[in-house]
Design a protein around this motif. Structure first.
Motif, PDB file in Angstrom:
ATOM      1  N   GLU A  28       0.848  -1.168  -0.062  1.00 32.34           N
ATOM      2  CA  GLU A  28       0.000   0.062   0.061  1.00 32.34           C
ATOM      3  C   GLU A  28       1.023   1.171  -0.028  1.00 32.34           C
ATOM      4  O   GLU A  28       1.822   1.289   0.580  1.00 32.34           O
ATOM      5  N   PHE A  30       0.827   5.663   0.469  1.00 36.18           N
ATOM      6  CA  PHE A  30       0.234   6.853   1.045  1.00 36.18           C
ATOM      7  C   PHE A  30      -0.802   7.411   0.366  1.00 36.18           C
ATOM      8  O   PHE A  30      -1.900   8.021   0.926  1.00 36.18           O
ATOM      9  N   LEU A  33      -3.846   5.124   0.357  1.00 33.45           N
ATOM     10  CA  LEU A  33      -4.309   4.957   1.808  1.00 33.45           C
ATOM     11  C   LEU A  33      -5.272   6.054   2.164  1.00 33.45           C
ATOM     12  O   LEU A  33      -6.314   6.010   2.682  1.00 33.45           O
ATOM     13  N   ARG A  37      -9.475   5.884   2.811  1.00 35.96           N
ATOM     14  CA  ARG A  37     -10.168   6.385   3.975  1.00 35.96           C
ATOM     15  C   ARG A  37     -11.280   7.587   3.485  1.00 35.96           C
ATOM     16  O   ARG A  37     -12.461   7.607   4.095  1.00 35.96           O
ATOM     17  N   ILE A 216       3.842   2.381   6.660  1.00 41.43           N
ATOM     18  CA  ILE A 216       2.554   1.961   6.753  1.00 41.43           C
ATOM     19  C   ILE A 216       2.357   0.637   7.730  1.00 41.43           C
ATOM     20  O   ILE A 216       1.487   0.660   8.593  1.00 41.43           O
ATOM     21  N   LEU A 219       2.271   2.076  11.249  1.00 40.08           N
ATOM     22  CA  LEU A 219       0.972   2.897  11.484  1.00 40.08           C
ATOM     23  C   LEU A 219       0.127   1.808  11.829  1.00 40.08           C
ATOM     24  O   LEU A 219      -0.709   1.804  12.804  1.00 40.08           O
ATOM     25  N   ARG A 220      -0.097   0.723  10.949  1.00 38.21           N
ATOM     26  CA  ARG A 220      -1.007  -0.379  11.112  1.00 38.21           C
ATOM     27  C   ARG A 220      -1.037  -0.922  12.597  1.00 38.21           C
ATOM     28  O   ARG A 220      -1.993  -1.020  13.215  1.00 38.21           O
ATOM     29  N   SER A 247       3.950   9.121  13.953  1.00 42.03           N
ATOM     30  CA  SER A 247       3.701   7.568  13.702  1.00 42.03           C
ATOM     31  C   SER A 247       3.447   6.826  14.909  1.00 42.03           C
ATOM     32  O   SER A 247       3.347   5.364  14.771  1.00 42.03           O
ATOM     33  N   LEU A 252      -0.415  10.275  11.409  1.00 41.72           N
ATOM     34  CA  LEU A 252      -0.614   9.222  10.229  1.00 41.72           C
ATOM     35  C   LEU A 252      -1.162   8.318  10.810  1.00 41.72           C
ATOM     36  O   LEU A 252      -2.162   7.608  10.164  1.00 41.72           O
ATOM     37  N   GLY A 253      -0.919   7.516  11.967  1.00 46.88           N
ATOM     38  CA  GLY A 253      -1.516   6.446  12.561  1.00 46.88           C
ATOM     39  C   GLY A 253      -3.178   6.731  12.848  1.00 46.88           C
ATOM     40  O   GLY A 253      -3.931   6.021  12.821  1.00 46.88           O
ATOM     41  N   TYR A 256      -4.889   6.696   9.566  1.00 44.12           N
ATOM     42  CA  TYR A 256      -4.958   5.335   9.139  1.00 44.12           C
ATOM     43  C   TYR A 256      -6.235   4.549   9.654  1.00 44.12           C
ATOM     44  O   TYR A 256      -6.705   3.803   9.037  1.00 44.12           O
TER      45      TYR A 256
END
Length: 548
Positions: A28, A30, A33, A37, A216, A219-220, A247, A252-253, A256
């Protein structure tokens, strides 16, 4: 235009396959992403800053317009732009616009000035500089002028605010790209997404290349560990270009997870307490000096923080004496975070017992984070013993950008990053940080943790904050000096030393010298600048020798 080759991530093929098969890297980017969303919840508020609110759909539209405008301006995928912005909504629209265009942001902190920005531009091969016209009383346009004089390759300056006739405004960039949908870019998930700066205590910062895939993943997992969801509201009070508020899980998290990001231009308790109340903030991130200010302010003003569930503290070790005050004073769960922009991040878990939360700095994000704790000779230490932390894993870089000399110092031949931290590992796999290797004092052969001394000093009710550094000594090799900010009335140094001895610690751990100060010099992200404290001591020593 400087055409430097952007290095790849550097992970050997066997590790690439391992991390993909484990599901850590999912391909993935950004740009994709944010689009995902925006399609899932277009009307949900994504960002709040000042008087501006942006939904996920609006954030997506801004990103596409900025991407299209930059490409129309002549930028190409793979170009680098130094992003030098405070905590404003445009920070987020800009970086997602750069991601969409395949352009690589190089993050600078608001407190950085021409020396750092020139270094970033030259070492990163930047062709653009993006700044606010003014922030905190500082004129960034003057810096931009000097930067272009010193760095001719920086052809483009883009300004938020009054750009004057000399520079291009972000508003004009967006207008040029309006109604243009940019999603597919030259970037793949294995490409570098952005360049961060290292947090080293000596010299100018090194540049850290982070890929879409590896970042990422953090972040996940951070969103999962920190239990973020669409109802989460994160207050971003630290400079958002720094890795921690970016992060861990950071803004960013939070995006996400589909939550809301609230931006504050000031980390002061006065500004932040009001935002927490108004926006029903559920989580925020602080460094230890700020936490102490918040604790003292909350004890005085008794603010309404009823929505706040978690305060994360990282950036430097949190002293247990201070950690113990968080729940009684603020009524929230403390989450300790220990990590680095180079990769490895550790969290205490929200369900951990009080002792683990107060006494440790957490355990790693990933089951594939590999840790080595070694002595000065590179040999593994015995279980439970302190040593130098080395690490590698699915989100820890294998090399700095364009810096072979630093890579030789900082990475082993088999890919471990030498963090420069001294840690112990508990039987449960949690790290207890002793301090930086450079913050240890070798006094006549006895190695003393500066943070251990600080912990004792902070237990004294007359001490508001303390920082301990080493002082060159012709007889002992090094001696210790404690800089102390008194809470109210200044105690006598001899009384503090006597008090420390009465705590039953070894005499060699009692500071050889105590200096009282009103404030500490800080780094751009708000950490105590031990480098500056050491420089003050060296200057005093030189003056004394010259006058003797």
């Amino acid at each position: 235009m400087t055409n430097l080759t952007i290095p790849q991530h550097g992970w050997p093929d066997e590790y690439v396959q391992r991390y993909r098969q484990a599901g850590h890297w999912q391909g993935e980017t950004f740009g994709a992403l944010l689009r995902s969303r925006a399609e899932q919840h277009p009307d949900r508020i994504a960002v709040v800053g000042g008087s501006k609110n942006l939904t996920y759909a609006q954030l997506d539209e801004h990103a596409s317009a900025i991407a299209a405008g930059l490409l129309a301006q002549g930028f190409q995928a793979g170009d680098r732009i130094v992003v030098h912005l405070p905590n404003i909504p445009e920070f987020i629209t800009v970086v997602f616009g750069l991601f969409r265009a395949g352009i690589i942001p190089l993050y600078a902190l608001p407190a950085h000035r021409i020396t750092e920005i020139e270094h970033f531009a030259k070492s990163g091969g930047a062709t653009g500089y993006l700044c606010a016209a003014e922030h905190g009383g500082f004129n960034y346009l003057g810096l931009a002028t000097t930067l272009q004089e010193r760095c001719p390759d920086v052809e483009h300056v883009i300004v938020i605010g009054d750009a004057t006739d000399r520079y291009t405004s972000l508003q004009d960039i967006e207008a040029a790209g309006a109604n243009t949908d940019v999603l597919a870019t030259a970037s793949s998930a294995q490409d570098i997404a952005f360049l961060q700066i290292s947090g080293g205590s000596t010299g100018l910062s090194k540049l850290i290349p982070r890929t879409h895939d590896d970042y990422i993943y953090t972040l996940r997992e951070s969103a999962r560990i920190c239990e973020l969801d669409g109802d989460s509201v994160l207050l971003c009070a630290l400079p958002m270009a720094h890795n921690f508020p970016m992060s861990s899980p950071g803004f960013l998290g939070t995006l996400y997870a589909g939550g809301r990001v609230v931006l504050s231009l000031s980390p002061s308790p006065e500004a932040c307490f009001e935002l927490i109340k108004r926006e029903k903030v559920t989580q925020c991130s602080l460094v230890p000096p700020l936490l102490m200010l918040w604790l003292d302010a909350a004890e005085r003003s008794k603010p309404n923080l009823s929505s706040l569930r978690v305060i994360q503290v990282g950036g430097a070790k949190l002293i247990p004496e201070v950690a113990q005050r968080v729940r009684p004073t603020l009524g929230v769960t403390l989450q300790q975070v220990f990590g680095m922009a180079e990769g490895l991040v550790n969290y205490t878990r929200l369900g951990d017992d009080a002792e683990t939360i107060i006494e440790t700095q957490g355990r790693p994000i990933s089951p594939d984070d590999e840790l080595l704790i070694v002595d000065d000779d590179g040999q593994a230490v015995a279980d439970g013993q302190a040593g130098h932390l080395l690490t590698r894993g699915p989100y820890t870089i294998r090399g700095y950008y364009n810096n072979p000399a630093a890579n030789q110092r900082s990475f082993t031949e088999d890919g471990y990053y030498r963090t420069g931290d001294i840690v112990k590992l508990t039987p449960d796999g949690y790290l207890v940080v002793q301090g930086r290797a450079g913050d240890h004092i070798n006094r006549a052969g006895e190695k003393i943790s500066a943070e251990e001394i600080e912990n004792h000093l902070l237990a004294n009710p007359a001490v508001f904050d303390a920082a301990v550094v080493s002082v060159p000594d012709t007889y002992l090799g090094e001696r210790s000096c404690a800089f102390i900010i008194p809470r109210n009335e200044k105690p006598r140094a001899v009384e503090l030393k006597k008090w420390m001895r009465e705590r039953g610690i070894a005499d060699f751990k009692v500071p050889d010298q105590i200096i009282f100060v009103d404030t500490f010099s800080e780094t751009a992200v708000g950490k105590i600048s031990r480098k500056t404290l050491r420089a003050q001591l060296r200057a005093q020593l030189d003056t004394t020798q010259q006058n003797s």
